[in-house]
Design a protein around this motif. Structure first.
Motif, mmCIF file in Angstrom:
data_model
loop_
_atom_site.group_PDB
_atom_site.id
_atom_site.type_symbol
_atom_site.label_atom_id
_atom_site.label_comp_id
_atom_site.label_asym_id
_atom_site.label_seq_id
_atom_site.Cartn_x
_atom_site.Cartn_y
_atom_site.Cartn_z
ATOM 1 N N UNK A 24 -2.953 20.636 9.847
ATOM 2 C CA UNK A 24 -3.789 20.126 8.757
ATOM 3 C C UNK A 24 -3.687 21.045 7.546
ATOM 4 N N UNK A 25 -4.405 20.691 6.487
ATOM 5 C CA UNK A 25 -4.471 21.550 5.302
ATOM 6 C C UNK A 25 -5.694 22.463 5.339
ATOM 7 N N UNK A 26 -6.356 22.505 6.503
ATOM 8 C CA UNK A 26 -7.500 23.409 6.646
ATOM 9 C C UNK A 26 -7.045 24.860 6.598
ATOM 10 N N UNK A 27 -7.928 25.711 6.135
ATOM 11 C CA UNK A 27 -7.638 27.146 6.145
ATOM 12 C C UNK A 27 -8.807 27.865 6.809
ATOM 13 N N UNK A 28 -8.463 28.788 7.687
ATOM 14 C CA UNK A 28 -9.470 29.552 8.430
ATOM 15 C C UNK A 28 -9.357 31.022 8.057
ATOM 16 N N UNK A 29 -10.484 31.637 7.711
ATOM 17 C CA UNK A 29 -10.521 33.081 7.471
ATOM 18 C C UNK A 29 -11.686 33.659 8.260
ATOM 19 N N UNK A 30 -11.460 34.842 8.804
ATOM 20 C CA UNK A 30 -12.473 35.489 9.644
ATOM 21 C C UNK A 30 -12.961 34.533 10.740
ATOM 22 N N UNK A 31 -12.021 33.708 11.232
ATOM 23 C CA UNK A 31 -12.284 32.764 12.319
ATOM 24 C C UNK A 31 -13.302 31.679 11.948
ATOM 25 N N UNK A 32 -13.447 31.423 10.651
ATOM 26 C CA UNK A 32 -14.315 30.343 10.166
ATOM 27 C C UNK A 32 -13.477 29.412 9.288
ATOM 28 N N UNK A 33 -13.617 28.107 9.503
ATOM 29 C CA UNK A 33 -12.874 27.130 8.693
ATOM 30 C C UNK A 33 -13.560 26.978 7.343
ATOM 31 N N UNK A 40 -0.923 20.424 0.942
ATOM 32 C CA UNK A 40 0.434 20.602 1.479
ATOM 33 C C UNK A 40 0.572 21.780 2.433
ATOM 34 N N UNK A 41 -0.483 22.489 2.683
ATOM 35 C CA UNK A 41 -0.403 23.674 3.538
ATOM 36 C C UNK A 41 0.167 23.331 4.912
ATOM 37 N N UNK A 42 -0.344 22.262 5.523
ATOM 38 C CA UNK A 42 0.128 21.895 6.849
ATOM 39 C C UNK A 42 1.610 21.568 6.882
ATOM 40 N N UNK A 43 2.091 20.902 5.842
ATOM 41 C CA UNK A 43 3.522 20.570 5.781
ATOM 42 C C UNK A 43 4.368 21.822 5.607
#
Length: 276
Positions: A24-33, A40-43
């Motif tokens: 997906x295009x989700x981004x997780x930092x410090x184990x939190x979405x 386009x991140x997922x691609x």
């Protein structure tokens, strides 16, 4: 298809006995979405992983069946994979000192029980790459460093030694390839599983901007925070907001979204030599 798992970034579906891994295009930092996706991140992650799987195929088998035989709505961001029984250890290789590894070193003089020389600073190159495993935490939980002895206790000596050897082999190969293209891979996280025959197989993603720290070689300078082609840029922004690193996370400003997307693309193009 049946959704069988939704992770921090990837969704896993079952289809005809295979697994469809969708980034997906989700981004997780410090184990939190974070609530704001990176377009386009997922691609980008998927295409970079596929490129690396080819470069590493002689070192370890991987889970890829096809990048084309996937549902149309997931094309470009999905891989049809072999189903694996995943090893419950995050396999991390570090060649440079940064992030949580730096914090562990400053406190203990070691990382995951591996002693390191005195006098190292942020961004220092280590004498040799080291294997610094962690637990594999779920959404909202934090990975914790474990020692090689802990890996032996959980997985057995033979598997632990195999995980360490392959992790370091992959890191060394990847770091060498990237360095020739002007990028330092400071560290990387890998995941492995067992196939139906019991063989150890490389799964998930490999040497991407989400699973690794990428720094421009030309700007590398130990003793300071390095320019990041990876999601460290988002981590740094999030840490600077005063957020307590617990859910819910703050919305990400458009300028940070745009800059992060540009850095992911830059890393992809430099490493692969392809235009996004």
């Amino acid at each position: 298809m049946k959704l069988i798992h939704s992770g921090k970034v990837r969704d896993v579906y079952e289809d005809d006995g295979d697994v469809i891994l969708v980034a997906s295009d989700r981004v997780s930092v410090y184990d939190v979405i974070l609530p704001t996706p990176i377009p386009d991140k997922g691609k980008i992650l998927t295409q970079l992983s596929l490129w690396w799987f080819e470069q590493l195929a002689d070192l370890v088998p991987n889970h890829v069946i096809s990048a084309n035989d996937v549902p149309d709505e997931f094309k470009g961001r999905a891989i049809r994979c072999r189903r694996l029984k995943m090893v419950q250890i995050e396999c991390i290789a570090r060649g440079y000192l940064a992030g949580l590894g730096l914090q562990e070193y400053e406190r203990d003089g070691s990382i995951s029980g591996v002693p390191l020389p005195a006098g190292l600073v942020e961004g220092s190159r280590l004498p040799e790459p080291v294997f610094t495993p962690t637990t594999k935490a779920g959404i909202g939980a934090h990975d914790e460093f474990v020692t090689f002895g802990d890996v032996i206790a959980q997985e057995g000596t033979a598997t632990a030694e195999e995980l360490r050897r392959i992790t370091l082999d992959i890191y060394k190969r990847g770091a060498e390839i990237a360095l020739a293209r002007g990028i330092i891979i400071a560290d990387t996280k890998l995941e492995f599983g067992r196939d139906s025959d019991g063989n150890l197989v490389l799964g998930d993603e490999v040497l991407t901007s989400d699973s690794s720290r990428f720094w421009p070689l030309a700007e590398w300078e130990p003793g300071r925070t390095q320019f990041a082609f990876d999601k460290q840029f988002v981590r740094d922004w999030a840490a600077g907001t005063g957020w307590n690193k617990k859910a819910p996370a703050p919305e990400v400003p458009q300028r940070i979204v745009d800059a992060t997307r540009a850095r992911y693309i830059d890393a992809y193009e430099r490493i692969t030599g392809k235009t996004w």
